[in-house]
Design a protein around this motif. Structure first.
Motif, short mmCIF file in Angstrom:
data_model
loop_
_atom_site.label_atom_id
_atom_site.label_comp_id
_atom_site.label_asym_id
_atom_site.label_seq_id
_atom_site.Cartn_x
_atom_site.Cartn_y
_atom_site.Cartn_z
N GLU A 88 0.81 -1.22 0.00
CA GLU A 88 0.00 0.00 0.00
C GLU A 88 0.85 1.27 0.00
OE1 GLU A 88 -3.23 2.05 -0.64
OE2 GLU A 88 -3.23 -0.13 -0.52
N ASP A 89 1.92 1.31 0.79
CA ASP A 89 2.79 2.48 0.85
C ASP A 89 3.40 2.77 -0.53
OD1 ASP A 89 4.22 4.61 2.05
OD2 ASP A 89 6.00 3.32 2.18
N TRP A 90 3.81 1.72 -1.21
CA TRP A 90 4.42 1.87 -2.53
C TRP A 90 3.38 2.32 -3.56
CZ3 TRP A 90 9.29 2.26 -1.81
CH2 TRP A 90 9.90 1.54 -0.79
N LYS A 91 2.16 1.83 -3.42
CA LYS A 91 1.09 2.25 -4.32
C LYS A 91 0.78 3.73 -4.16
CE LYS A 91 -1.14 -2.25 -4.67
NZ LYS A 91 -2.32 -3.06 -4.36
N GLN A 92 0.82 4.23 -2.91
CA GLN A 92 0.57 5.65 -2.66
C GLN A 92 1.67 6.51 -3.29
OE1 GLN A 92 -2.19 6.94 -1.45
NE2 GLN A 92 -2.98 4.85 -1.28
N LYS A 93 2.91 6.06 -3.19
CA LYS A 93 4.02 6.79 -3.82
C LYS A 93 3.85 6.84 -5.33
CE LYS A 93 7.50 5.88 -0.32
NZ LYS A 93 8.80 5.28 -0.02
N ALA A 94 3.42 5.73 -5.91
CA ALA A 94 3.23 5.67 -7.36
C ALA A 94 2.09 6.59 -7.79
CB ALA A 94 2.94 4.23 -7.79
N LEU A 95 1.02 6.63 -7.02
CA LEU A 95 -0.11 7.51 -7.35
C LEU A 95 0.29 8.98 -7.28
CD1 LEU A 95 -3.08 5.73 -5.56
CD2 LEU A 95 -2.73 5.99 -8.02
N LYS A 96 1.10 9.34 -6.28
CA LYS A 96 1.57 10.72 -6.17
C LYS A 96 2.46 11.08 -7.36
CE LYS A 96 1.44 11.06 -1.16
NZ LYS A 96 2.23 11.11 0.08
N ALA A 97 3.33 10.16 -7.75
CA ALA A 97 4.22 10.41 -8.91
C ALA A 97 3.41 10.54 -10.18
CB ALA A 97 5.23 9.28 -9.03
N PHE A 98 2.39 9.71 -10.33
CA PHE A 98 1.53 9.77 -11.52
C PHE A 98 0.77 11.09 -11.57
CE2 PHE A 98 -2.42 8.90 -13.83
CZ PHE A 98 -1.89 8.41 -15.01
N ALA A 99 0.25 11.53 -10.41
CA ALA A 99 -0.48 12.80 -10.36
C ALA A 99 0.43 13.98 -10.68
CB ALA A 99 -1.12 12.97 -8.98
N ALA A 100 1.67 13.94 -10.16
CA ALA A 100 2.63 15.01 -10.43
C ALA A 100 3.02 15.03 -11.90
CB ALA A 100 3.85 14.83 -9.55
N LYS A 101 3.12 13.86 -12.50
CA LYS A 101 3.52 13.75 -13.91
C LYS A 101 2.43 14.28 -14.84
CE LYS A 101 6.91 11.51 -15.85
NZ LYS A 101 8.22 12.12 -15.80
N ASN A 102 1.18 14.10 -14.46
CA ASN A 102 0.06 14.46 -15.33
C ASN A 102 -0.58 15.81 -14.99
OD1 ASN A 102 0.33 12.15 -16.86
ND2 ASN A 102 -0.89 10.96 -15.43
N LYS A 103 0.15 16.69 -14.36
CA LYS A 103 -0.39 18.01 -14.05
C LYS A 103 -0.48 18.87 -15.29
CE LYS A 103 0.50 18.75 -9.22
NZ LYS A 103 1.17 19.55 -8.23
#
Length: 103
Positions: A88-103
């Protein structure tokens, strides 16, 4: 059974010709301009784990003489054995990176 030639050989040859090919997926895919670089994708939860802990842990388990392929396979096995709670912790990091990438 014996194969007999048809009376109208021209009709027989025309029937054997392949139908015209439809455009392939590769041809329909949009191409980037030559020399243009695509932006890299955001890392997945597995890749976040692999770069921080997984590679080192699998190297430690296999030894110094392990090949890149062996390390990758072992890391994949280790990731598969992790519970959803551990991931779960790694999934949260990936979601944050994805959100930052798609701004």
């Amino acid at each position: 059974f014996f194969f007999q030639k048809p009376n109208n050989l021209k009709h027989f040859i025309m029937a054997k010709k392949a139908a015209p090919k439809s455009p392939t997926k590769k041809a329909a895919k949009a191409k980037t301009a030559p020399g243009a670089k695509r932006a890299p994708r955001a890392m997945s939860s597995y890749m976040f784990w692999m770069t921080t802990e997984g590679r080192a842990a699998s190297k430690k388990k296999l030894g110094a003489n392990a090949t890149i392929g062996e390390i990758g396979k072992e890391a994949g096995k280790m990731w598969a054995q992790k519970s959803d709670k551990e991931k779960e912790d790694w999934k949260q990091k990936a979601l944050k990176a994805f959100a930052a990438k798609n701004k």
